[in-house]
Enzyme design. Structure first.
Site, PDB file in Angstrom:
ATOM      1  N   TYR A  29      -1.983   5.679  -4.371  1.00  0.00           N
ATOM      2  CA  TYR A  29      -2.961   6.768  -4.271  1.00  0.00           C
ATOM      3  C   TYR A  29      -2.276   7.974  -4.898  1.00  0.00           C
ATOM      4  O   TYR A  29      -1.214   8.391  -4.419  1.00  0.00           O
ATOM      5  CB  TYR A  29      -3.295   7.077  -2.812  1.00  0.00           C
ATOM      6  CG  TYR A  29      -4.214   6.085  -2.133  1.00  0.00           C
ATOM      7  CD1 TYR A  29      -5.476   5.806  -2.656  1.00  0.00           C
ATOM      8  CD2 TYR A  29      -3.840   5.462  -0.946  1.00  0.00           C
ATOM      9  CE1 TYR A  29      -6.325   4.909  -2.025  1.00  0.00           C
ATOM     10  CE2 TYR A  29      -4.694   4.577  -0.308  1.00  0.00           C
ATOM     11  CZ  TYR A  29      -5.934   4.298  -0.851  1.00  0.00           C
ATOM     12  OH  TYR A  29      -6.775   3.426  -0.217  1.00  0.00           O
ATOM     13  N   HIS A  49     -13.422  -2.048  -1.705  1.00  0.00           N
ATOM     14  CA  HIS A  49     -12.544  -1.613  -0.615  1.00  0.00           C
ATOM     15  C   HIS A  49     -12.928  -2.293   0.709  1.00  0.00           C
ATOM     16  O   HIS A  49     -12.830  -1.710   1.789  1.00  0.00           O
ATOM     17  CB  HIS A  49     -12.623  -0.088  -0.470  1.00  0.00           C
ATOM     18  CG  HIS A  49     -11.307   0.567  -0.139  1.00  0.00           C
ATOM     19  ND1 HIS A  49     -10.540   1.207  -1.065  1.00  0.00           N
ATOM     20  CD2 HIS A  49     -10.630   0.686   1.033  1.00  0.00           C
ATOM     21  CE1 HIS A  49      -9.454   1.712  -0.490  1.00  0.00           C
ATOM     22  NE2 HIS A  49      -9.482   1.397   0.796  1.00  0.00           N
ATOM     23  N   THR A  64      -5.762   2.709  -7.038  1.00  0.00           N
ATOM     24  CA  THR A  64      -7.040   2.547  -6.345  1.00  0.00           C
ATOM     25  C   THR A  64      -7.951   3.710  -6.734  1.00  0.00           C
ATOM     26  O   THR A  64      -7.607   4.875  -6.527  1.00  0.00           O
ATOM     27  CB  THR A  64      -6.812   2.511  -4.820  1.00  0.00           C
ATOM     28  OG1 THR A  64      -6.010   1.368  -4.537  1.00  0.00           O
ATOM     29  CG2 THR A  64      -8.126   2.408  -4.060  1.00  0.00           C
ATOM     30  N   SER A  80       0.821  -1.220   0.000  1.00  0.00           N
ATOM     31  CA  SER A  80       0.000   0.000   0.000  1.00  0.00           C
ATOM     32  C   SER A  80       0.853   1.268   0.000  1.00  0.00           C
ATOM     33  O   SER A  80       1.956   1.291   0.558  1.00  0.00           O
ATOM     34  CB  SER A  80      -0.878  -0.008   1.258  1.00  0.00           C
ATOM     35  OG  SER A  80      -1.401   1.274   1.511  1.00  0.00           O
ATOM     36  N   LYS A 101      -7.961  -0.719  -9.298  1.00  0.00           N
ATOM     37  CA  LYS A 101      -8.597  -1.425  -8.173  1.00  0.00           C
ATOM     38  C   LYS A 101      -9.821  -0.637  -7.710  1.00  0.00           C
ATOM     39  O   LYS A 101      -9.713   0.552  -7.393  1.00  0.00           O
ATOM     40  CB  LYS A 101      -7.603  -1.547  -7.013  1.00  0.00           C
ATOM     41  CG  LYS A 101      -8.205  -2.098  -5.727  1.00  0.00           C
ATOM     42  CD  LYS A 101      -7.124  -2.329  -4.678  1.00  0.00           C
ATOM     43  CE  LYS A 101      -7.672  -2.895  -3.389  1.00  0.00           C
ATOM     44  NZ  LYS A 101      -8.298  -1.896  -2.523  1.00  0.00           N
TER      45      LYS A 101
END
Ligand SMILES: Cc1cc2nc3c(=O)[nH]c(=O)nc-3n(C[C@H](O)[C@H](O)[C@H](O)COP(=O)(O)O)c2cc1C
Length: 353
Positions: free
Chosen positions: A130, A248, A156, A106, A224
Site C-alpha cells: 500500500y 478484495h 493493491t 501484506s 492487484k
C-alpha cells in the site's frame, strides 16, 4: 473428525475466534453482495469433462513470473495474521514454503519482514504494497523488501479509501490498539513507531506514479484489484508484469462483478502480454480449474488461509493447501487433463440458471 474441505475450516474458525475477529475476517463491504457473489458465480459455471485420456500421471506444477510452483494455488495478501495465531505470518510463510507455493505478504503484516524471510528462507514470496503518502517511507520499504529476497511487488489498487465495513463499525473494532504493524517500520525503529503514523494509504496515487515505483525497484510489478478492460489496457501501456483480477474479497466496493465474472474481459484485453491471476471465492479444486479455463495463470486464497491458521497455525495452513491441491489434482484427472497447460475454455460452460 478430520476436516475434509475448506469450508470445514471456516466452520472451525467461526467457533474458535472471538466474534470481532471473525467478523473482521469474514465480512464484506456494505451488503456483502460481492463477497457472496464471488462464491455463487463459480456455481454458475459447469464443467465439460473429456474421458478416455490416460490420466495416470497428472502434473499440477506451473510457473508464475518464471518461478516454479507445485500447483497454481497461492496465498493472497491478508493483514493481521497475529490476530488468529501467535506467530501469525511466520507460520503462514513456513506452510507456503513446505507446500511449494507463493505467499504474498501484506503491508499490514504483524510480524517483521526480516522474521518472515528468516523463518522460510527458501519460500517464494512476493510483497503487497500500500503506497504511503510519505513516498520516502514507501521507497525505504520497497528497498528493504528487495534486499530480503521478495521476488515481486504487488500494488493493491482498489483501496484509495477503505470500504465501508459495517460489522467492524458495530463491533467498534480498533486494530490500532491491538497490534503494531511491524513491517512498516525500519528494522531499528520497528517496535517504536506507532501504528497511526504509519498506516495511511495514499489516495492520490495515479497511473503516472507507476513510473516512480518502477524507478526505485528492479522487481516485477503486479497490480492487484483490476476489474475492467480499460484498466487492463492501461496496465499493458505502463509495462506492468501481471494483474491479479480481484475485488478484495468483496471488502472494498460492493456491487462490482464477482472476480471470476471479470476475468475473461481482463484476459482478452491484455492479449497475452502479461500473466493474469485471480483471487476471490476460490474454495475448491473445481474453482481453480474454472479460473484456469478462463485464462488465469494461477489463483490466490485469502480467507481460507486465515481459517487454516486459526485451526492449527502452520499445520492448519498446510492442511488447507494440501486439501485444495488434492482436489485440483482430482479435478484435472476427472476432466481429462494431464498438465495445467491442457486446461482450456472448452472445458467449461455457463449455466442458464
Ligand atoms: C482479513 C483480510 C485481510 C486482508 N488484507 C489485505 C491486505 O492487507 N492487502 C490486500 O491487498 N488485500 C487484503 N485482503 C484481500 C485479499 O488479498 C483477497 O483479495 C481476498 O481475501 C480474496 O478473497 P477470498 O477471501 O474469498 O479468497 C484481505 C482480505 C481479508 C479477508
Amino acid at each position: 473428525m478430520p476436516l475434509a474441505c475448506l469450508t470445514d475450516f471456516q466452520a472451525f474458525a467461526r467457533e474458535r475466534l472471538p466474534k470481532s475477529t471473525w467478523d473482521f475476517i469474514e465480512g464484506g463491504a456494505d451488503d456483502s453482495f460481492t463477497r457472496d457473489d464471488n462464491i455463487a458465480a463459480f456455481k454458475r459455471i459447469r464443467l465439460r469433462p473429456r474421458y478416455l485420456k490416460n490420466v495416470v500421471n497428472v502434473d499440477t506444477r506451473t510457473t508464475i513470473q518464471g518461478e516454479e510452483i507445485t500447483a497454481p494455488i497461492c496465498i493472497s495478501p491478508t493483514g493481521f495474521h497475529c490476530l488468529v495465531w501467535p506467530d501469525g505470518e511466520m507460520s503462514t510463510a513456513r506452510a507456503a514454503q513446505a507446500a511449494g507455493v507463493c505467499y504474498i505478504t501484506s503491508t499490514f503484516a504483524t510480524c517483521a519482514l526480516e522474521d518472515i524471510a528468516a523463518t522460510a528462507p527458501r519460500g517464494l514470496r512476493w510483497f503487497q504494497l500500500y503506497v504511503h503518502p510519505d513516498r520516502q517511507l514507501s521507497k525505504q520499504l520497497v528497498q528493504r523488501v528487495e534486499s530480503l529476497g521478495f521476488r515481486a511487488l504487488v500494488i493493491t489498487v482498489d483501496v484509495p479509501k477503505l470500504g465501508n465495513r459495517r460489522h467492524d463499525i458495530r463491533n467498534q473494532l480498533d486494530l490500532k490498539l491491538n497490534l503494531l504493524l511491524k513491517d512498516l517500520h525500519s528494522p531499528k525503529e520497528r517496535t517504536s513507531m506507532p501504528y497511526f503514523q504509519m498506516s495511511p494509504i495514499d489516495s492520490s496515487i495515479c497511473w503516472n506514479d507507476l513510473s516512480w515505483l518502477q524507478s526505485i525497484t528492479r522487481l516485477p510489478i503486479i497490480l492487484k484489484g483490476i476489474l475492467t478492460k480499460e484498466d487492463a489496457e492501461l496496465a499493458v501501456k505502463h509495462n506492468i508484469h501481471g494483474i491479479i483480477v480481484s475485488n478484495h474479497g468483496g471488502r472494498q466496493l460492493d456491487d462490482v462483478l464477482a472476480s471470476i465474472d471479470a476475468l475473461a474481459e481482463v484476459v482478452a484485453a491484455v492479449k497475452g502480454k502479461m500473466e493474469v491471476y485471480l483471487d476471490g471465492g476460490i474454495r475448491t479444486g473445481n474453482d481453480v480449474l474454472k479460473a484456469l479455463a478462463l485464462g488465469a495463470k494461477c489463483v490466490f486464497l485469502g480467507r481460507p488461509i486465515l481459517w487454516g491458521l486459526a485451526y492449527k497455525g502452520e499445520d492448519g495452513v498446510k492442511e488447507v493447501l494440501n486439501i485444495i491441491k488434492n482436489e485440483f489434482h482430482t479435478s484435472m484427472a476427472l476432466t481429462g487433463c494431464q498438465s495445467v497447460a491442457e486446461i482450456n475454455q472448452d472445458m467449461i460452460q455457463f449455466s442458464r440458471l
